[in-house]
Design an enzyme around this catalytic site. Sequence first.
Site, PDB file in Angstrom:
ATOM      1  N   CYS A 145       0.478   3.261-100.758  1.00  0.00           N
ATOM      2  CA  CYS A 145      -0.665   2.334-100.703  1.00  0.00           C
ATOM      3  C   CYS A 145      -0.958   1.752 -99.451  1.00  0.00           C
ATOM      4  CB  CYS A 145      -0.755   1.187-101.995  1.00  0.00           C
ATOM      5  SG  CYS A 145      -0.011   1.991-103.507  1.00  0.00           S
TER       6      CYS A 145
ATOM      7  N   ARG B  36      -3.948   6.342 -96.850  1.00  0.00           N
ATOM      8  CA  ARG B  36      -2.865   5.995 -97.319  1.00  0.00           C
ATOM      9  C   ARG B  36      -2.919   6.095 -98.911  1.00  0.00           C
ATOM     10  NH1 ARG B  36       1.521   3.021 -94.182  1.00  0.00           N
ATOM     11  NH2 ARG B  36       2.535   3.203 -96.229  1.00  0.00           N
TER      12      ARG B  36
ATOM     13  N   TRP C   2      -2.550   4.308-104.295  1.00  0.00           N
ATOM     14  CA  TRP C   2      -2.144   5.393-104.921  1.00  0.00           C
ATOM     15  C   TRP C   2      -1.444   5.310-106.013  1.00  0.00           C
ATOM     16  CZ3 TRP C   2       1.779   8.645-105.880  1.00  0.00           C
ATOM     17  CH2 TRP C   2       1.688   9.882-105.815  1.00  0.00           C
TER      18      TRP C   2
ATOM     19  N   ASN D 172       3.301  -2.722-102.432  1.00  0.00           N
ATOM     20  CA  ASN D 172       3.418  -1.294-102.024  1.00  0.00           C
ATOM     21  C   ASN D 172       4.814  -1.074-102.470  1.00  0.00           C
ATOM     22  OD1 ASN D 172       0.987  -0.947-100.698  1.00  0.00           O
ATOM     23  ND2 ASN D 172       1.772  -0.654 -98.741  1.00  0.00           N
ATOM     24  N   GLY D 173       4.956   0.124-103.147  1.00  0.00           N
ATOM     25  CA  GLY D 173       6.538   0.531-103.420  1.00  0.00           C
ATOM     26  C   GLY D 173       6.518   0.538-104.980  1.00  0.00           C
TER      27      GLY D 173
ATOM     28  N   GLU E  18       3.587  26.849 -93.305  1.00  0.00           N
ATOM     29  CA  GLU E  18       2.786  25.669 -93.052  1.00  0.00           C
ATOM     30  C   GLU E  18       1.040  26.263 -93.144  1.00  0.00           C
ATOM     31  OE1 GLU E  18       2.854  22.694 -92.329  1.00  0.00           O
ATOM     32  OE2 GLU E  18       1.105  22.082 -91.166  1.00  0.00           O
TER      33      GLU E  18
ATOM     34  N   LYS F 155      -1.343  24.058 -95.549  1.00  0.00           N
ATOM     35  CA  LYS F 155      -2.775  23.544 -95.114  1.00  0.00           C
ATOM     36  C   LYS F 155      -3.798  24.066 -96.065  1.00  0.00           C
ATOM     37  CE  LYS F 155      -1.909  21.168 -93.082  1.00  0.00           C
ATOM     38  NZ  LYS F 155      -0.715  20.305 -92.691  1.00  0.00           N
TER      39      LYS F 155
ATOM     40  N   GLU G 182      -3.640  22.305 -99.728  1.00  0.00           N
ATOM     41  CA  GLU G 182      -3.549  20.960 -99.671  1.00  0.00           C
ATOM     42  C   GLU G 182      -5.202  20.531 -99.714  1.00  0.00           C
ATOM     43  OE1 GLU G 182      -1.267  18.605 -97.318  1.00  0.00           O
ATOM     44  OE2 GLU G 182      -1.654  20.123 -95.442  1.00  0.00           O
TER      45      GLU G 182
ATOM     46  N   HIS H 111      10.308  41.899-103.566  1.00  0.00           N
ATOM     47  CA  HIS H 111      11.372  41.577-104.885  1.00  0.00           C
ATOM     48  C   HIS H 111      10.779  41.008-106.156  1.00  0.00           C
ATOM     49  CE1 HIS H 111      14.673  43.283-102.846  1.00  0.00           C
ATOM     50  NE2 HIS H 111      14.205  42.664-101.647  1.00  0.00           N
TER      51      HIS H 111
ATOM     52  N   LYS I 285      -1.407  10.040 -97.427  1.00  0.00           N
ATOM     53  CA  LYS I 285      -0.615  10.366 -95.886  1.00  0.00           C
ATOM     54  C   LYS I 285       0.767   9.963 -95.841  1.00  0.00           C
ATOM     55  CE  LYS I 285      -1.211  11.510 -91.686  1.00  0.00           C
ATOM     56  NZ  LYS I 285      -1.493  12.938 -91.372  1.00  0.00           N
TER      57      LYS I 285
END
Length: 612
Positions: free
Chosen positions: A2, A27, A76, A102-103, A484, A488, A491, A507, A607
Amino acid sequence: MCGIIGFAGKTEAVPILLDGLERLEYRGYDSAGVATISADGRLQVKKSKGRLSVLRELLDSQNPLSGNIGIGHTRWATHGEPNDTNAHPHVGQERKIAVVHNGIIENYLEIKNSLIRKGVVFSSDTDTEVIVQLLEYYYRKKSDLMDAVYAVLNRIKGAYAMGILCSDFPGQMVAAKKDAPLLIGYGKNKNYIASDVTALLAQTKTVSYMEDGETAVITADGVQIFDRDRFLLEKEKHLIEWDVSAAEKGGYAHFMLKEIMEQPEAVRKTISPRLADGEIVMEELNNASELMKNISRIYIVACGSAYHVGMTGKYALERLLHIPVEACLASEFRYSEPLLGESALVIVISQSGETLDSMAALREAKRKGSKVLSIVNVMGSSIAREADYVLYTWAGPEIAVATTKAYTTQMTLLLMLGVYLAKQLNGIEQEEYAVIIRELQDLPEKISVVMNDPDRYQKAASRYFNHNSVFYIGRNLDYALGLEGSLKLKEISYIHSESYAAGELKHGTISLIEPGTLVVALATYEPLVEKSLSNIVEVKSRGAEVIAMTTERIVSLIESQASEVFVIPKVHSLLQPVLGVIPLQLFAYYVALNRGCDIDKPRNLAKSVTVE
Ligand code: G6P
């Protein structure tokens, strides 16, 4: 996750809070809120589910909150679904105190139950509400706000960065920090708190970083910071070098596109201070042979895209340094039993420098006697401060949730580190070293060349954006790159996508390939290109549509097998992934654009991940 902003000044607080929240929205963006204390001493709160724009409309449509002091938050959700009630700021039942946090408060249930037994009525499902209810409870008993704050800090367990307002102290704001970032910003007749430097860029560039256990009392006229024993501290002030325009869109449709386009410059800024007279210089490391003395293995620890950089680093550093290198997910590393101690070097990679799992891994490594070197983008961030050595990527502020320029600069810097250490330890031939130096100098220009043909990626994106499932395959450095590329895509476009080591496909996963399945085949790592070609033929013969990426030197080998080909310039194989990621970023971007996705703020993501 957050974002927090707080202001104490002589002008209206809300416009400054909203500006800060807008810069922090990356965030967390499921709800937002502000609280102020009005000139007549009333604590006022407005908050709402949804993006910041919803809060703005609420403030515009109703009486705007007045007052020269205030706190704001963008959330968030962790505890409690995103809704108006669970949004911050939270207010105690006496409506005297407001808190943004936050936390995570780990023992919140135990505190909540004990307060309920004492008759406290809770209104939200959040862990944060226990802070404010407990504060009011202690404040009632102790009648001193700071006594109450310390009593709360002694009682709660977990991580927090918090801003507190109390209507009995209309000119002051209190802040406290443990295991979540919080900084103080200084202005003339105005001071600030923020969870992130970007929130303050438009207001001030002079900041102090709060350390765990510290509290602060902030007014328009000054800031006092105390340690956990309540002794007043003289804190160092730092000047932020980032420019406010770097954190603005500047005419681009999305931050992500802007940040992709900034990569030549970001990579140049990361490379050029570390090249002098044909040599790589890393003054930050003092003495490389001292750093590597007795080191018999390296762990590269990170999360998300930074972990993918670590995967590239594993291949490159093992080749350069001839010792085992392991790339580890920070969230796994901290709970496994890595062979730490003096003979292990731990490299922590993080854009934000605040990712909780990476931070915890760093602390664990130090506790077990390993040296920690960090590669970080945000100056003064926790990981940068706590590592034994720090190398900064000079990417500038990165706002889009999906990282691009931070990734390329991290990768460039990690490869430079490997080459530098190899040179210091006599592990690289002079001829190869000279080639790498020359190609590092040309790298920004070559990135521009790859980017300057967006039509290719747009065309591929408009052809394939309706696919539901995409596989990325590659070998060695191309495998790391595929991880990556796949991340990309998924997401930001929400298309299911997986990345496989090309040789592993048969396999199991190849059973998912059917006529029309899209496979992005990466064949830029020239030593294994024939083998990659065989894997392309295997998926093609099962009906897959193939987008291939390869270098200009070997394109003729590949192109007949693919429906689309992305061709990138050939550079030294260790530097090749820096160019290779650009088409994958742009392809993902244009696919998401075609699908109408919220590119800069993909659903459920944030983020900076400061909870476990
Ligand atoms: C989040 C971001 C990713 C990033 C990861 C690690 O998931 O969305 O882009 O790679 O965190 O973040 P860090 O700041 O430690 O690099």
